[in-house]
Design a protein around this motif. Sequence first.
Motif, mmCIF file in Angstrom:
data_model
loop_
_atom_site.group_PDB
_atom_site.id
_atom_site.type_symbol
_atom_site.label_atom_id
_atom_site.label_comp_id
_atom_site.label_asym_id
_atom_site.label_seq_id
_atom_site.Cartn_x
_atom_site.Cartn_y
_atom_site.Cartn_z
ATOM 1 N N LEU A 69 0.846 -1.191 0.000
ATOM 2 C CA LEU A 69 0.000 0.000 0.000
ATOM 3 C C LEU A 69 0.877 1.234 0.000
ATOM 4 C CD1 LEU A 69 -2.848 1.373 0.487
ATOM 5 C CD2 LEU A 69 -2.280 1.249 2.928
ATOM 6 N N LEU A 70 0.578 2.182 -0.896
ATOM 7 C CA LEU A 70 1.266 3.470 -0.924
ATOM 8 C C LEU A 70 0.380 4.509 -0.248
ATOM 9 C CD1 LEU A 70 3.400 5.523 -1.888
ATOM 10 C CD2 LEU A 70 2.210 5.583 -4.101
ATOM 11 N N VAL A 71 0.943 5.256 0.703
ATOM 12 C CA VAL A 71 0.193 6.272 1.433
ATOM 13 C C VAL A 71 0.826 7.641 1.194
ATOM 14 C CG1 VAL A 71 -0.619 7.065 3.687
ATOM 15 C CG2 VAL A 71 -0.461 4.613 3.204
ATOM 16 N N SER A 72 0.085 8.518 0.514
ATOM 17 C CA SER A 72 0.550 9.887 0.299
ATOM 18 C C SER A 72 0.011 10.755 1.425
ATOM 19 C CB SER A 72 0.041 10.416 -1.048
ATOM 20 O OG SER A 72 0.404 11.769 -1.216
ATOM 21 N N GLY A 73 0.913 11.333 2.196
ATOM 22 C CA GLY A 73 0.521 12.078 3.390
ATOM 23 C C GLY A 73 0.590 11.182 4.608
ATOM 24 N N ALA A 74 1.741 10.513 4.769
ATOM 25 C CA ALA A 74 1.837 9.421 5.746
ATOM 26 C C ALA A 74 2.094 9.878 7.172
ATOM 27 C CB ALA A 74 2.946 8.451 5.325
ATOM 28 N N SER A 75 2.510 11.127 7.388
ATOM 29 C CA SER A 75 2.939 11.511 8.733
ATOM 30 C C SER A 75 1.863 12.207 9.555
ATOM 31 C CB SER A 75 4.166 12.423 8.656
ATOM 32 O OG SER A 75 3.829 13.645 8.015
ATOM 33 N N GLY A 76 0.725 12.581 8.947
ATOM 34 C CA GLY A 76 -0.340 13.241 9.694
ATOM 35 C C GLY A 76 -1.096 12.259 10.570
ATOM 36 N N PRO A 85 6.407 -3.090 -6.917
ATOM 37 C CA PRO A 85 5.037 -2.819 -7.367
ATOM 38 C C PRO A 85 4.140 -2.346 -6.232
ATOM 39 C CG PRO A 85 5.811 -4.975 -8.128
ATOM 40 C CD PRO A 85 6.799 -4.486 -7.126
ATOM 41 N N VAL A 86 3.177 -1.483 -6.594
ATOM 42 C CA VAL A 86 2.201 -0.957 -5.638
ATOM 43 C C VAL A 86 0.825 -1.539 -5.967
ATOM 44 C CG1 VAL A 86 1.023 1.138 -4.844
ATOM 45 C CG2 VAL A 86 3.495 1.182 -5.258
ATOM 46 N N ASP A 87 0.179 -2.171 -4.983
ATOM 47 C CA ASP A 87 -1.126 -2.800 -5.203
ATOM 48 C C ASP A 87 -2.296 -1.853 -4.975
ATOM 49 O OD1 ASP A 87 -0.282 -5.652 -5.654
ATOM 50 O OD2 ASP A 87 0.608 -5.334 -3.680
ATOM 51 N N ALA A 88 -2.121 -0.857 -4.084
ATOM 52 C CA ALA A 88 -3.192 0.077 -3.766
ATOM 53 C C ALA A 88 -2.571 1.351 -3.219
ATOM 54 C CB ALA A 88 -4.151 -0.529 -2.743
ATOM 55 N N ALA A 89 -3.341 2.452 -3.259
ATOM 56 C CA ALA A 89 -2.790 3.732 -2.806
ATOM 57 C C ALA A 89 -3.865 4.587 -2.167
ATOM 58 C CB ALA A 89 -2.147 4.483 -3.973
ATOM 59 N N GLU A 122 -0.835 10.447 -10.446
ATOM 60 C CA GLU A 122 0.353 9.609 -10.268
ATOM 61 C C GLU A 122 0.040 8.340 -9.479
ATOM 62 O OE1 GLU A 122 0.182 12.830 -9.824
ATOM 63 O OE2 GLU A 122 1.740 13.753 -11.080
ATOM 64 N N LEU A 123 -0.881 8.433 -8.528
ATOM 65 C CA LEU A 123 -1.255 7.235 -7.767
ATOM 66 C C LEU A 123 -1.945 6.212 -8.667
ATOM 67 C CD1 LEU A 123 -2.554 8.805 -4.414
ATOM 68 C CD2 LEU A 123 -0.264 7.955 -4.958
ATOM 69 N N VAL A 124 -2.778 6.702 -9.583
ATOM 70 C CA VAL A 124 -3.417 5.808 -10.554
ATOM 71 C C VAL A 124 -2.352 5.168 -11.446
ATOM 72 C CG1 VAL A 124 -4.973 5.687 -12.536
ATOM 73 C CG2 VAL A 124 -5.615 7.046 -10.526
ATOM 74 N N GLU A 125 -1.382 5.968 -11.861
ATOM 75 C CA GLU A 125 -0.292 5.462 -12.701
ATOM 76 C C GLU A 125 0.481 4.356 -11.971
ATOM 77 O OE1 GLU A 125 3.999 7.179 -14.225
ATOM 78 O OE2 GLU A 125 2.332 8.595 -14.023
ATOM 79 N N LEU A 126 0.740 4.550 -10.686
ATOM 80 C CA LEU A 126 1.534 3.584 -9.926
ATOM 81 C C LEU A 126 0.768 2.281 -9.652
ATOM 82 C CD1 LEU A 126 3.232 6.086 -7.491
ATOM 83 C CD2 LEU A 126 4.465 4.435 -8.908
ATOM 84 N N THR A 127 -0.538 2.377 -9.434
ATOM 85 C CA THR A 127 -1.327 1.172 -9.164
ATOM 86 C C THR A 127 -1.842 0.523 -10.434
ATOM 87 O OG1 THR A 127 -3.379 2.439 -8.949
ATOM 88 C CG2 THR A 127 -2.114 2.054 -6.923
ATOM 89 N N GLY A 128 -1.983 1.334 -11.502
ATOM 90 C CA GLY A 128 -2.492 0.820 -12.763
ATOM 91 C C GLY A 128 -4.000 0.693 -12.830
ATOM 92 N N VAL A 151 -7.328 3.152 -5.857
ATOM 93 C CA VAL A 151 -6.899 4.410 -5.220
ATOM 94 C C VAL A 151 -8.100 5.035 -4.532
ATOM 95 C CG1 VAL A 151 -5.858 6.690 -5.566
ATOM 96 C CG2 VAL A 151 -5.161 4.761 -7.030
ATOM 97 N N ILE A 152 -7.906 5.534 -3.320
ATOM 98 C CA ILE A 152 -8.932 6.257 -2.572
ATOM 99 C C ILE A 152 -8.338 7.585 -2.113
ATOM 100 C CG2 ILE A 152 -10.341 6.304 -0.463
ATOM 101 C CD1 ILE A 152 -11.429 4.252 -2.303
ATOM 102 N N SER A 153 -9.122 8.661 -2.213
ATOM 103 C CA SER A 153 -8.686 9.961 -1.688
ATOM 104 C C SER A 153 -9.673 10.442 -0.635
ATOM 105 C CB SER A 153 -8.601 11.003 -2.804
ATOM 106 O OG SER A 153 -8.267 12.280 -2.253
ATOM 107 N N ILE A 154 -9.138 11.025 0.436
ATOM 108 C CA ILE A 154 -10.001 11.668 1.422
ATOM 109 C C ILE A 154 -9.821 13.180 1.393
ATOM 110 C CG2 ILE A 154 -9.917 9.657 2.955
ATOM 111 C CD1 ILE A 154 -8.072 11.418 4.800
ATOM 112 N N ALA A 155 -8.989 13.679 0.464
ATOM 113 C CA ALA A 155 -8.604 15.083 0.533
ATOM 114 C C ALA A 155 -8.656 15.835 -0.791
ATOM 115 C CB ALA A 155 -7.189 15.200 1.110
#
Length: 300
Positions: free
Chosen positions: A144-151, A203-207, A218-224, A229-233
Amino acid sequence: MAGTKKVIFAEFGGPDVLRLTDADEPHAGPGQIRIAVRAAAVNAHDWRLREGQFQQARPIELPAGIGIEGAGVVDEIGAGVTGFEVGDRVFGEGSSTFAEYAVLSVWARMPEGLAFEEAAGYPSVVETALRVLHEVGVRPGQTLLVSGASGGAGSAVLQVARDRGIKVIGTAGAADQDYVRSLGALATTYGEGWVERVRRFGPVDAALDLAGSGVVRELVELTGDPRKVISIADLGAPEFGVRFSGVAGSLPDALAEAVGLIARGRLRIPVEKTYPLAETAAAHVDSQAGHTRGRRVIAV
């Protein structure tokens, strides 16, 4: 108790519209409790409400209180509530928690050894973490790739995912790399070349997009697959076929899972800074600036 101190705003706008004022005491209705607030967490929801961002979808009347989660000592119990007594230490969600007294509609008993300031920051971010991990469909053994991991939400996602046997890659600021690694994730920075840096981990399975920093494409590109991909923001996420997750799931279930994880030593979300009630505006300024490691909390 004839009255109580409470933070309100009488018009929409910047942090300067917030006022600490005397207010009528709130009372617990059926199925609710009132707490003497010891701490209340600062959320993006708070300043978005203050700015009027929700008026079209969920209008509110002004003046209004602010704050949706807190921790404190039970001091009034509404009709139908069982299993709790005056004096119990609890944390949960309610309304107008930036106050000396507040009513909670969902709550749980605080785990032993947990400070009020820390407990106040758990409810919403744990609910968010559990919800988005379910929605994105990531399974044990996957990455799993997490963008914004430290909040706050990122801190919870990283630890819950690790507990479930999911490999996590987290992107965060340069100053937060060691923090992200301390939560069991691989870490890399934002900025130019970040996609290639992520690819080096495999490889990244989900983001998950938890920061809304314009990275959905870019998250869509990485997961394919935009369905992974889910966004909360990022409200523009649906333009890329990505689901925007904004409707809360079961908070009682989230609190129960949080209590279990904390008791097993598998979840800890640090408090970056505390503020007195009178400095709520400063807390909002800092929250909107981002780059929070863990949570920001109002200490009452």
